[in-house]
Design an enzyme around this catalytic site. Structure first.
Site, PDB file in Angstrom:
ATOM      1  N   SER A  67     -40.004  -3.871  13.438  1.00 46.20           N
ATOM      2  CA  SER A  67     -40.786  -5.018  13.903  1.00 46.20           C
ATOM      3  C   SER A  67     -41.337  -4.747  15.286  1.00 46.20           C
ATOM      4  O   SER A  67     -40.744  -3.991  16.077  1.00 46.20           O
ATOM      5  CB  SER A  67     -39.917  -6.272  13.947  1.00 46.20           C
ATOM      6  OG  SER A  67     -40.579  -7.335  14.610  1.00 46.20           O
TER       7      SER A  67
ATOM      8  N   TYR B 266     -32.814 -10.965  16.576  1.00 43.98           N
ATOM      9  CA  TYR B 266     -33.746 -10.245  15.698  1.00 43.98           C
ATOM     10  C   TYR B 266     -34.339  -9.041  16.419  1.00 43.98           C
ATOM     11  O   TYR B 266     -34.410  -7.936  15.868  1.00 43.98           O
ATOM     12  CB  TYR B 266     -34.857 -11.196  15.236  1.00 43.98           C
ATOM     13  CG  TYR B 266     -35.845 -10.567  14.280  1.00 43.98           C
ATOM     14  CD1 TYR B 266     -35.484 -10.285  12.971  1.00 43.98           C
ATOM     15  CD2 TYR B 266     -37.149 -10.278  14.683  1.00 43.98           C
ATOM     16  CE1 TYR B 266     -36.392  -9.714  12.084  1.00 43.98           C
ATOM     17  CE2 TYR B 266     -38.059  -9.711  13.811  1.00 43.98           C
ATOM     18  CZ  TYR B 266     -37.682  -9.433  12.514  1.00 43.98           C
ATOM     19  OH  TYR B 266     -38.586  -8.866  11.645  1.00 43.98           O
TER      20      TYR B 266
ATOM     21  N   ILE C 251     -43.958  -7.598   1.787  1.00 41.00           N
ATOM     22  CA  ILE C 251     -44.162  -6.195   2.154  1.00 41.00           C
ATOM     23  C   ILE C 251     -43.511  -5.283   1.128  1.00 41.00           C
ATOM     24  O   ILE C 251     -44.083  -4.269   0.724  1.00 41.00           O
ATOM     25  CB  ILE C 251     -43.622  -5.930   3.565  1.00 41.00           C
ATOM     26  CG1 ILE C 251     -44.478  -6.668   4.606  1.00 41.00           C
ATOM     27  CG2 ILE C 251     -43.594  -4.433   3.865  1.00 41.00           C
ATOM     28  CD1 ILE C 251     -43.945  -6.581   6.022  1.00 41.00           C
ATOM     29  N   GLY C 252     -42.314  -5.638   0.673  1.00 42.51           N
ATOM     30  CA  GLY C 252     -41.624  -4.832  -0.329  1.00 42.51           C
ATOM     31  C   GLY C 252     -42.423  -4.697  -1.611  1.00 42.51           C
ATOM     32  O   GLY C 252     -42.516  -3.606  -2.199  1.00 42.51           O
TER      33      GLY C 252
ATOM     34  N   ALA D 135     -37.285  -5.568  -2.046  1.00 43.19           N
ATOM     35  CA  ALA D 135     -38.512  -5.310  -2.811  1.00 43.19           C
ATOM     36  C   ALA D 135     -39.185  -6.573  -3.325  1.00 43.19           C
ATOM     37  O   ALA D 135     -40.349  -6.528  -3.735  1.00 43.19           O
ATOM     38  CB  ALA D 135     -38.208  -4.381  -3.995  1.00 43.19           C
ATOM     39  N   SER D 136     -38.493  -7.706  -3.322  1.00 46.12           N
ATOM     40  CA  SER D 136     -39.099  -8.944  -3.816  1.00 46.12           C
ATOM     41  C   SER D 136     -39.934  -9.648  -2.749  1.00 46.12           C
ATOM     42  O   SER D 136     -40.667 -10.590  -3.048  1.00 46.12           O
ATOM     43  CB  SER D 136     -38.015  -9.900  -4.332  1.00 46.12           C
ATOM     44  OG  SER D 136     -37.153 -10.278  -3.273  1.00 46.12           O
ATOM     45  N   GLY D 137     -39.847  -9.202  -1.484  1.00 37.85           N
ATOM     46  CA  GLY D 137     -40.637  -9.801  -0.415  1.00 37.85           C
ATOM     47  C   GLY D 137     -42.070  -9.318  -0.427  1.00 37.85           C
ATOM     48  O   GLY D 137     -42.438  -8.397  -1.178  1.00 37.85           O
TER      49      GLY D 137
END
Length: 240
Positions: free
Chosen positions: A135, A148, A14-15, A10-12
């Site tokens: 992604s 990835y 998008i989050g 959530a700190s990114g």
């Protein structure tokens, strides 16, 4: 009745966008983060404008078993958004075992087992929505991002399978596959490289986190009540 959503990562960029979107809709939020405490504090300050409970939970999901630090703190859940992630660049032949294990733990083992732990709470309610932020590379693959691409493709397969298993229980499972989005993951690109990417995208621009948050909001809402098992591409037409 309060509605609760868990957002991992959530700190990114998008989050945070997803958290603000859901808070505006009246959700209380469990907000997972790992190292970025400064951004988490910034997010909590922005969320203070909304009515709701906003509960930060710290855990390194790249470490085996650490998903339990998240699940042990959750008592009621209506929505899960798996947003934690990290990219990895390099030739596949040079991939270290430790890096491969970290990527699988972060993108697959932790979110899958966390979902397993929380699913009974949704089953008891007879409803719920689970979303993976996958992604574009999980759909089409990318050279020098083999591991990835692999873990993101695995997320898509998990979504398709689980959605069929829980559909009759009122739980929907979907994924969003972003293309190039203006977040920290793009910070390592030069201006010239960004320009090349923009030229490759039919819409001629890199996306913003709010584009992904809007898609997540729709998939969570009743407007998407007949949509499950889907991987929704949000990429400006880059890959169709």
């Amino acid at each position: 009745m309060k509605k609760f959503a868990l957002i991992t990562g959530a700190s990114g960029g998008i989050g945070q966008a997803i958290a603000l979107n859901l808070a505006e809709q009246g959700y209380s939020l469990y907000l997972h983060y790992n190292q970025n405490q400064v951004e988490m504090e910034r997010l909590l300050k922005r969320l203070s404008l909304f009515n709701g409970e906003f509960i930060p939970i710290q855990a390194d999901l790249s470490e085996k078993g650490n998903y339990k630090k998240v699940s042990d703190n959750i008592f009621s859940i209506d929505v899960i958004v798996h947003c934690s992630g990290a990219s990895h660049y390099g030739l596949f032949t040079e991939l270290e075992d430790e890096t491969a294990e970290m990527m699988f733990n972060l993108h697959m083992m932790s979110p899958v087992l966390l979902t397993k732990m929380l699913l009974p709470k949704m089953l008891n309610k007879g409803k719920g929505s689970i979303i993976f932020i996958s992604s574009i590379w999980g759909q089409t693959g990318a050279a020098c991002e083999v591991i990835y691409s692999t873990v993101k493709g695995s997320q898509n397969a998990f979504v398709k399978a689980l959605s069929k298993e829980v559909a009759l229980s009122g739980i929907r499972v979907n994924a969003i596959a972003p293309g190039a989005v203006d977040t920290v993951m793009m910070s390592g690109f030069t201006n010239e490289e960004r320009a090349e990417i923009e030229n490759d995208i039919p819409m001629g621009r890199i996306g913003v986190p709010e584009n992904i948050a809007d898609a997540a909001s729709f998939l969570i809402s009743d407007k998407a009540s007949y949509i499950t098992g889907q991987v929704i591409a949000v990429n400006g037409g880059w890959y169709t």
